[in-house]
Design a protein around this motif. Structure first.
Motif, short mmCIF file in Angstrom:
data_model
loop_
_atom_site.label_atom_id
_atom_site.label_comp_id
_atom_site.label_asym_id
_atom_site.label_seq_id
_atom_site.Cartn_x
_atom_site.Cartn_y
_atom_site.Cartn_z
N HIS A 30 26.11 15.59 51.33
CA HIS A 30 25.44 16.12 52.52
C HIS A 30 25.82 15.29 53.75
O HIS A 30 26.08 15.83 54.82
CB HIS A 30 23.92 16.11 52.32
N ALA A 31 25.86 13.96 53.57
CA ALA A 31 26.17 13.08 54.70
C ALA A 31 26.80 11.79 54.21
O ALA A 31 26.51 11.33 53.10
CB ALA A 31 24.90 12.76 55.48
N ALA A 32 27.67 11.23 55.04
CA ALA A 32 28.26 9.91 54.80
C ALA A 32 28.45 9.26 56.16
O ALA A 32 29.17 9.79 57.01
CB ALA A 32 29.60 10.04 54.07
N VAL A 33 27.80 8.13 56.36
CA VAL A 33 27.80 7.47 57.67
C VAL A 33 28.21 6.01 57.50
O VAL A 33 27.63 5.29 56.67
CB VAL A 33 26.40 7.54 58.32
N LEU A 34 29.18 5.59 58.28
CA LEU A 34 29.60 4.19 58.30
C LEU A 34 28.68 3.41 59.23
O LEU A 34 28.45 3.81 60.37
CB LEU A 34 31.04 4.08 58.79
N LEU A 41 26.28 4.78 54.27
CA LEU A 41 25.06 5.45 53.83
C LEU A 41 25.46 6.86 53.42
O LEU A 41 26.07 7.59 54.21
CB LEU A 41 24.03 5.51 54.96
N VAL A 42 25.18 7.21 52.16
CA VAL A 42 25.56 8.54 51.67
C VAL A 42 24.34 9.24 51.10
O VAL A 42 23.43 8.62 50.57
CB VAL A 42 26.67 8.46 50.60
N GLN A 43 24.36 10.55 51.24
CA GLN A 43 23.25 11.38 50.77
C GLN A 43 23.85 12.62 50.12
O GLN A 43 24.67 13.32 50.73
CB GLN A 43 22.36 11.75 51.94
N ASP A 44 23.46 12.89 48.88
CA ASP A 44 23.99 14.04 48.15
C ASP A 44 23.42 15.36 48.66
O ASP A 44 24.14 16.35 48.77
CB ASP A 44 23.67 13.92 46.65
N HIS A 45 22.13 15.39 48.94
CA HIS A 45 21.42 16.59 49.36
C HIS A 45 20.54 16.26 50.56
O HIS A 45 20.12 15.11 50.72
CB HIS A 45 20.54 17.13 48.23
N VAL A 50 18.90 8.29 50.12
CA VAL A 50 20.09 7.73 50.77
C VAL A 50 20.55 6.53 49.95
O VAL A 50 19.75 5.66 49.61
CB VAL A 50 19.77 7.29 52.22
N ARG A 51 21.82 6.55 49.59
CA ARG A 51 22.39 5.42 48.83
C ARG A 51 23.22 4.56 49.78
O ARG A 51 23.83 5.07 50.72
CB ARG A 51 23.30 5.93 47.70
#
Length: 78
Positions: A30-34, A41-45, A50-51
């Motif tokens: 869903h999202a990947a932010v540096l 920060l990554v989010q699958d849905h 947030v991982r």
């Protein structure tokens, strides 16, 4: 499957950014932010947790895992 030779260098932030962009555009994330400190920060849905990934190597490892999963889950076309 033929194993790939080991990388001769560490993944770069630019390489990780390119993979993150592909994963988001293909709806595998869903999202990947540096972040400014180099973490991702990554989010699958949209409503998922947030991982935190510690750097470019973790982004590439996630991309490889997602790619492997999508390739092994789809039916063979011959």
């Amino acid at each position: 499957m033929i194993p790939r030779p080991p990388r001769s260098s560490e993944p770069t932030a630019a390489e990780a950014s390119a993979w993150a962009d592909v994963l988001v555009r293909r709806w595998l994330l869903h999202a990947a932010v540096l972040t400014p400190n180099g973490q991702w920060l990554v989010q699958d849905h949209p409503d998922g947790p947030v991982r935190v990934l510690t750097g470019p190597a973790d982004v590439l490892a996630l991309a490889a895992t997602l790619q492997h999963h999508t390739r092994t889950m789809r039916p063979e076309i011959r």
